[in-house]
Motif scaffolding. Structure first.
Motif, short mmCIF file in Angstrom:
data_model
loop_
_atom_site.label_atom_id
_atom_site.label_comp_id
_atom_site.label_asym_id
_atom_site.label_seq_id
_atom_site.Cartn_x
_atom_site.Cartn_y
_atom_site.Cartn_z
N SER A 1 -3.22 -13.67 -1.00
CA SER A 1 -4.67 -13.54 -0.88
C SER A 1 -5.18 -14.12 0.43
N ALA A 2 -4.34 -14.99 1.06
CA ALA A 2 -4.75 -15.59 2.31
C ALA A 2 -4.42 -14.72 3.51
N ALA A 3 -3.56 -13.71 3.30
CA ALA A 3 -3.16 -12.84 4.40
C ALA A 3 -4.32 -11.93 4.78
N GLN A 4 -4.62 -11.90 6.06
CA GLN A 4 -5.73 -11.07 6.50
C GLN A 4 -5.31 -9.61 6.60
N ILE A 5 -6.14 -8.73 6.08
CA ILE A 5 -5.90 -7.30 6.16
C ILE A 5 -6.46 -6.79 7.49
N VAL A 6 -5.72 -5.90 8.13
CA VAL A 6 -6.17 -5.33 9.40
C VAL A 6 -6.53 -3.86 9.20
N LEU A 7 -7.71 -3.49 9.62
CA LEU A 7 -8.11 -2.08 9.64
C LEU A 7 -7.44 -1.45 10.85
N GLU A 8 -6.49 -0.56 10.61
CA GLU A 8 -5.70 -0.01 11.70
C GLU A 8 -6.27 1.29 12.27
N ARG A 9 -6.95 2.05 11.41
CA ARG A 9 -7.47 3.33 11.87
C ARG A 9 -8.67 3.73 11.04
N LEU A 10 -9.68 4.31 11.67
CA LEU A 10 -10.89 4.77 10.99
C LEU A 10 -11.16 6.20 11.47
N VAL A 11 -11.14 7.15 10.53
CA VAL A 11 -11.26 8.56 10.92
C VAL A 11 -12.21 9.30 9.99
N GLN A 12 -12.78 10.38 10.50
CA GLN A 12 -13.49 11.32 9.66
C GLN A 12 -12.56 12.51 9.45
N GLU A 13 -12.15 12.72 8.21
CA GLU A 13 -11.16 13.76 7.93
C GLU A 13 -11.79 15.13 7.69
N ILE B 1 -11.92 8.15 6.15
CA ILE B 1 -10.79 7.39 5.63
C ILE B 1 -10.54 6.19 6.51
N ALA B 2 -10.35 5.03 5.88
CA ALA B 2 -10.02 3.79 6.58
C ALA B 2 -8.60 3.40 6.19
N TYR B 3 -7.72 3.29 7.19
CA TYR B 3 -6.32 2.94 6.97
C TYR B 3 -6.10 1.47 7.32
N PHE B 4 -5.33 0.77 6.45
CA PHE B 4 -5.15 -0.67 6.59
C PHE B 4 -3.67 -1.06 6.69
N SER B 5 -3.44 -2.31 7.07
CA SER B 5 -2.09 -2.86 7.10
C SER B 5 -1.55 -3.11 5.70
N HIS B 6 -2.45 -3.37 4.74
CA HIS B 6 -2.11 -3.57 3.34
C HIS B 6 -3.14 -2.82 2.50
N VAL B 7 -2.77 -2.52 1.26
CA VAL B 7 -3.71 -1.85 0.37
C VAL B 7 -4.89 -2.77 0.08
N PRO B 8 -6.12 -2.38 0.37
CA PRO B 8 -7.27 -3.23 0.05
C PRO B 8 -7.50 -3.28 -1.45
N LYS C 1 -12.88 -7.97 1.97
CA LYS C 1 -12.76 -9.42 2.10
C LYS C 1 -11.57 -9.78 3.00
N ASN C 2 -11.78 -10.79 3.84
CA ASN C 2 -10.73 -11.35 4.69
C ASN C 2 -10.03 -10.24 5.49
N ALA C 3 -10.79 -9.51 6.26
CA ALA C 3 -10.24 -8.39 7.03
C ALA C 3 -10.83 -8.36 8.43
N ASP D 1 -15.11 -11.41 6.77
CA ASP D 1 -14.92 -10.10 6.16
C ASP D 1 -15.17 -8.98 7.17
N LEU D 2 -15.00 -7.76 6.69
CA LEU D 2 -15.19 -6.59 7.54
C LEU D 2 -16.02 -5.55 6.80
N GLU D 3 -16.98 -4.98 7.48
CA GLU D 3 -17.79 -3.91 6.89
C GLU D 3 -17.44 -2.59 7.56
#
Length: 222
Positions: free
Chosen positions: A35-47, A53-60, A79-81, A107-109
């Motif tokens: 839960s302490a590991a920060q999630i990274v938003l790797e890619r944000l696209v309009q499909e 679609i928002a792609y992450f390093s881990h499943v949010p 949270k924590n991203a 956090d990240l919006e």
């Protein structure tokens, strides 16, 4: 009990039509993430014109959703991203006027600004490690599309039997993505044969969810 569950689904469906949103997470097999590991938003696209679609390093798994009072802005708070440099903005078209990410403390919006009033669903895509946001108008949905969205509400409520029935009806009417959800449900129920046949039907129906082939691969390996 079944009548009570169906009443709950109808009530919640009415709430969604009034402007509330659906946040659904399908979890089949997940590697534990601290839960302490920060999630990274790797890619944000309009499909598509109505999907981002928002792609992450881990499943949010820890996120909230919000639709603005004027129903023209979707906000997903993870949270924590944090975002990568390549995921701060996406090219927007169709219904979307702008798509971007922004920090909110730790956090990240993720924000989708729309040109007109819409409702939306936010689905966690386990295999793709993504959040899929679809925007739509409840009053313009066909009966099959309504069954599909209501099935998502049933999953959120944990009413699996109701969700299965709704997804099956929607798939029979040609909603391919309903078949992907139904197939993943069969995987959760340890029924790979039903998952395979359902996912193949979803493929023929033109499913657009990226989890289709990953779910098929898992079903064939079981």
């Amino acid at each position: 009990m079944k009548t009570s569950a169906n009443n709950s689904i109808r009530i919640r469906s009415a709430l969604r039509r009034a402007g509330f949103v659906i946040a659904v997470a399908f979890v089949v097999m997940l590697s534990p993430v601290s839960s302490a590991a920060q999630i990274v938003l790797e890619r944000l696209v309009q499909e598509s014109p109505t999907r981002m679609i928002a792609y992450f390093s881990h499943v949010p798994t820890n996120y909230t959703t919000l639709l603005s009072n004027d129903k023209k802005t979707v906000i997903i708070t993870i949270k924590n991203a944090s975002p990568s440099d390549a995921a701060k903005r996406a090219s927007a078209s169709g219904v979307f006027a702008d798509i971007y990410s922004r920090p909110a403390g730790k956090d990240l919006e993720i924000v989708g600004e729309m040109k007109e009033k819409r409702q939306f669903t936010c689905v966690s895509s386990v295999y793709s490690k993504a959040l899929i946001i679809d925007v739509f108008r409840w009053d313009k949905l066909s009966r099959a599309e309504d069954d599909f969205r209501t099935g998502q509400i049933a999953i959120e409520d944990g009413i699996v039997s109701t969700a299965k029935g709704l997804f099956a009806k929607a798939l029979s009417s040609g909603i391919g993505d309903a078949g992907v959800h139904l197939g993943i449900l069969y995987l959760r129920l340890n029924n790979p044969d039903s998952a395979i046949s359902t996912l193949r039907r979803a493929e023929k129906a033109g499913a657009t969810m990226h989890d289709l082939y990953a779910a098929l691969a898992q079903a064939y390996s079981m």
